[in-house]
Design a protein around this motif. Structure first.
Motif, PDB file in Angstrom:
ATOM      1  N   HIS A  68      54.071  45.109  30.854  1.00  0.00           N
ATOM      2  CA  HIS A  68      54.810  45.923  29.910  1.00  0.00           C
ATOM      3  C   HIS A  68      54.045  46.019  28.594  1.00  0.00           C
ATOM      4  O   HIS A  68      53.144  45.251  28.321  1.00  0.00           O
ATOM      5  N   ILE A  69      54.507  46.927  27.790  1.00  0.00           N
ATOM      6  CA  ILE A  69      53.990  47.025  26.432  1.00  0.00           C
ATOM      7  C   ILE A  69      54.936  46.221  25.541  1.00  0.00           C
ATOM      8  O   ILE A  69      56.150  46.403  25.586  1.00  0.00           O
ATOM      9  N   VAL A  70      54.356  45.315  24.769  1.00  0.00           N
ATOM     10  CA  VAL A  70      55.127  44.440  23.896  1.00  0.00           C
ATOM     11  C   VAL A  70      54.718  44.733  22.457  1.00  0.00           C
ATOM     12  O   VAL A  70      53.529  44.861  22.162  1.00  0.00           O
ATOM     13  N   THR A  71      55.710  44.825  21.582  1.00  0.00           N
ATOM     14  CA  THR A  71      55.448  45.037  20.166  1.00  0.00           C
ATOM     15  C   THR A  71      55.674  43.723  19.434  1.00  0.00           C
ATOM     16  O   THR A  71      56.711  43.085  19.602  1.00  0.00           O
ATOM     17  N   ILE A  72      54.691  43.338  18.654  1.00  0.00           N
ATOM     18  CA  ILE A  72      54.724  42.069  17.928  1.00  0.00           C
ATOM     19  C   ILE A  72      54.615  42.349  16.440  1.00  0.00           C
ATOM     20  O   ILE A  72      53.823  43.195  16.015  1.00  0.00           O
ATOM     21  N   GLN A  73      55.417  41.634  15.660  1.00  0.00           N
ATOM     22  CA  GLN A  73      55.338  41.740  14.209  1.00  0.00           C
ATOM     23  C   GLN A  73      54.786  40.435  13.659  1.00  0.00           C
ATOM     24  O   GLN A  73      55.209  39.349  14.080  1.00  0.00           O
ATOM     25  N   ALA A  74      53.857  40.547  12.729  1.00  0.00           N
ATOM     26  CA  ALA A  74      53.270  39.367  12.101  1.00  0.00           C
ATOM     27  C   ALA A  74      53.271  39.541  10.591  1.00  0.00           C
ATOM     28  O   ALA A  74      53.110  40.646  10.090  1.00  0.00           O
ATOM     29  N   MET A  75      53.478  38.440   9.916  1.00  0.00           N
ATOM     30  CA  MET A  75      53.326  38.391   8.464  1.00  0.00           C
ATOM     31  C   MET A  75      52.147  37.458   8.216  1.00  0.00           C
ATOM     32  O   MET A  75      52.188  36.279   8.592  1.00  0.00           O
ATOM     33  N   LEU A  76      51.090  38.005   7.626  1.00  0.00           N
ATOM     34  CA  LEU A  76      49.840  37.268   7.471  1.00  0.00           C
ATOM     35  C   LEU A  76      49.467  37.131   6.001  1.00  0.00           C
ATOM     36  O   LEU A  76      49.683  38.056   5.209  1.00  0.00           O
ATOM     37  N   SER A  84      41.527  38.869  12.240  1.00  0.00           N
ATOM     38  CA  SER A  84      40.459  38.735  13.228  1.00  0.00           C
ATOM     39  C   SER A  84      40.715  37.554  14.169  1.00  0.00           C
ATOM     40  O   SER A  84      40.496  37.655  15.379  1.00  0.00           O
ATOM     41  N   SER A  85      41.197  36.446  13.635  1.00  0.00           N
ATOM     42  CA  SER A  85      41.499  35.277  14.464  1.00  0.00           C
ATOM     43  C   SER A  85      42.605  35.579  15.470  1.00  0.00           C
ATOM     44  O   SER A  85      42.548  35.148  16.629  1.00  0.00           O
ATOM     45  N   ILE A  86      43.609  36.326  15.036  1.00  0.00           N
ATOM     46  CA  ILE A  86      44.693  36.698  15.952  1.00  0.00           C
ATOM     47  C   ILE A  86      44.154  37.609  17.056  1.00  0.00           C
ATOM     48  O   ILE A  86      44.486  37.440  18.231  1.00  0.00           O
ATOM     49  N   LEU A  87      43.331  38.561  16.679  1.00  0.00           N
ATOM     50  CA  LEU A  87      42.753  39.457  17.687  1.00  0.00           C
ATOM     51  C   LEU A  87      41.887  38.681  18.681  1.00  0.00           C
ATOM     52  O   LEU A  87      41.869  39.006  19.877  1.00  0.00           O
ATOM     53  N   ASN A  88      41.206  37.643  18.225  1.00  0.00           N
ATOM     54  CA  ASN A  88      40.416  36.799  19.124  1.00  0.00           C
ATOM     55  C   ASN A  88      41.296  36.061  20.122  1.00  0.00           C
ATOM     56  O   ASN A  88      40.914  35.885  21.278  1.00  0.00           O
ATOM     57  N   ILE A  89      42.470  35.632  19.697  1.00  0.00           N
ATOM     58  CA  ILE A  89      43.410  34.976  20.621  1.00  0.00           C
ATOM     59  C   ILE A  89      43.830  35.956  21.710  1.00  0.00           C
ATOM     60  O   ILE A  89      43.877  35.608  22.886  1.00  0.00           O
ATOM     61  N   PHE A  90      44.132  37.185  21.316  1.00  0.00           N
ATOM     62  CA  PHE A  90      44.496  38.202  22.305  1.00  0.00           C
ATOM     63  C   PHE A  90      43.347  38.450  23.271  1.00  0.00           C
ATOM     64  O   PHE A  90      43.549  38.534  24.476  1.00  0.00           O
ATOM     65  N   ILE A 100      47.257  48.825  16.168  1.00  0.00           N
ATOM     66  CA  ILE A 100      47.397  47.877  15.062  1.00  0.00           C
ATOM     67  C   ILE A 100      47.832  48.688  13.845  1.00  0.00           C
ATOM     68  O   ILE A 100      47.161  49.643  13.474  1.00  0.00           O
ATOM     69  N   ASN A 101      48.936  48.302  13.251  1.00  0.00           N
ATOM     70  CA  ASN A 101      49.395  48.928  12.015  1.00  0.00           C
ATOM     71  C   ASN A 101      49.531  47.831  10.974  1.00  0.00           C
ATOM     72  O   ASN A 101      50.278  46.879  11.176  1.00  0.00           O
ATOM     73  N   GLN A 102      48.803  47.982   9.876  1.00  0.00           N
ATOM     74  CA  GLN A 102      48.847  46.976   8.817  1.00  0.00           C
ATOM     75  C   GLN A 102      49.238  47.639   7.522  1.00  0.00           C
ATOM     76  O   GLN A 102      48.691  48.676   7.146  1.00  0.00           O
ATOM     77  N   SER A 103      50.185  47.006   6.825  1.00  0.00           N
ATOM     78  CA  SER A 103      50.572  47.517   5.512  1.00  0.00           C
ATOM     79  C   SER A 103      49.565  47.054   4.472  1.00  0.00           C
ATOM     80  O   SER A 103      48.790  46.130   4.701  1.00  0.00           O
ATOM     81  N   ILE A 104      49.601  47.696   3.334  1.00  0.00           N
ATOM     82  CA  ILE A 104      48.786  47.242   2.206  1.00  0.00           C
ATOM     83  C   ILE A 104      49.402  45.931   1.737  1.00  0.00           C
ATOM     84  O   ILE A 104      50.614  45.849   1.519  1.00  0.00           O
ATOM     85  N   PRO A 105      48.600  44.875   1.616  1.00  0.00           N
ATOM     86  CA  PRO A 105      49.145  43.577   1.213  1.00  0.00           C
ATOM     87  C   PRO A 105      49.812  43.635  -0.159  1.00  0.00           C
ATOM     88  O   PRO A 105      49.287  44.245  -1.092  1.00  0.00           O
ATOM     89  N   THR A 106      50.961  43.008  -0.247  1.00  0.00           N
ATOM     90  CA  THR A 106      51.655  42.857  -1.525  1.00  0.00           C
ATOM     91  C   THR A 106      52.032  41.394  -1.673  1.00  0.00           C
ATOM     92  O   THR A 106      52.486  40.769  -0.713  1.00  0.00           O
ATOM     93  N   GLY A 107      51.816  40.868  -2.847  1.00  0.00           N
ATOM     94  CA  GLY A 107      52.128  39.468  -3.083  1.00  0.00           C
ATOM     95  C   GLY A 107      51.321  38.528  -2.201  1.00  0.00           C
ATOM     96  O   GLY A 107      51.783  37.443  -1.859  1.00  0.00           O
ATOM     97  N   GLY A 137      47.153  30.734   8.057  1.00  0.00           N
ATOM     98  CA  GLY A 137      47.303  32.050   7.470  1.00  0.00           C
ATOM     99  C   GLY A 137      48.384  32.899   8.118  1.00  0.00           C
ATOM    100  O   GLY A 137      48.687  33.980   7.626  1.00  0.00           O
ATOM    101  N   VAL A 138      48.984  32.436   9.210  1.00  0.00           N
ATOM    102  CA  VAL A 138      50.047  33.182   9.872  1.00  0.00           C
ATOM    103  C   VAL A 138      51.398  32.632   9.402  1.00  0.00           C
ATOM    104  O   VAL A 138      51.707  31.468   9.616  1.00  0.00           O
ATOM    105  N   LEU A 139      52.169  33.478   8.745  1.00  0.00           N
ATOM    106  CA  LEU A 139      53.465  33.070   8.219  1.00  0.00           C
ATOM    107  C   LEU A 139      54.580  33.332   9.222  1.00  0.00           C
ATOM    108  O   LEU A 139      55.564  32.592   9.278  1.00  0.00           O
ATOM    109  N   LYS A 140      54.420  34.398  10.011  1.00  0.00           N
ATOM    110  CA  LYS A 140      55.437  34.768  11.000  1.00  0.00           C
ATOM    111  C   LYS A 140      54.737  35.546  12.101  1.00  0.00           C
ATOM    112  O   LYS A 140      53.847  36.345  11.837  1.00  0.00           O
TER     113      LYS A 140
END
Length: 146
Positions: A68-76, A84-90, A100-107, A137-140
């Motif tokens: 299946h296609i799985v959608t994962i959300q991460a807070m980094l 890059s480390s997460i992509l290496n695990i995959f 891959i969709n990444q927001s502009i980092p805030t805070g 570096g992975v918060l969620k």
């Protein structure tokens, strides 16, 4: 008239012990730790009748997500190399990143959403999520949909 099946995702700690043992016996058979149902049930300490009663109703999340296609959300943390480390695990697990969709980092934190195809996984999805969650570096890191 046949009753429609209903499914729930329940954290393992909330399940009765027999359900967990049936899941473990099924895993022992799949991973070739036991060659027969008799060996698997002895390994986990349940009767064969209990195994047969529940075996068709107990499925690990990784089995339900396979293919299946799985959608994962991460807070980094916004630090070099975290994504890059997460992509290496995959890559090491056989997962195929579709988007891959990444927001502009805030805070100092970036929200990242990954869509991944799971049919090529060589490890349970839960293990992949655990590995990624425990990285520096992975918060969620959680499954949103699948």
């Amino acid at each position: 008239m046949a009753q429609e099946s209903k499914y729930y995702i329940v954290e393992a700690s909330a399940l009765p012990e027999i359900i967990l043992k049936v899941a473990r016996a099924k895993q022992a058979l799949e991973w070739k730790e036991a060659a027969t149902v008799n060996e698997a049930t002895r390994l986990v300490g349940i009767s064969r009748s209990a195994f047969y009663k529940y075996r068709d109703a107990v499925h690990p999340l990784s089995d339900m997500m396979r293919g299946h296609i799985v959608t994962i959300q991460a807070m980094l943390k916004d630090e070099p190399g975290v994504l890059s480390s997460i992509l290496n695990i995959f890559a090491a697990s056989g997962g195929n990143i579709l988007t891959i969709n990444q927001s502009i980092p805030t805070g100092g934190i970036a929200a990242v959403t990954l869509s991944t195809e799971t049919s090529g996984l060589i490890m349970p999805l839960e293990e992949l999520v655990h590995k990624a969650s425990s990285m520096e570096g992975v918060l969620k890191f959680e499954i949103l949909a699948g």
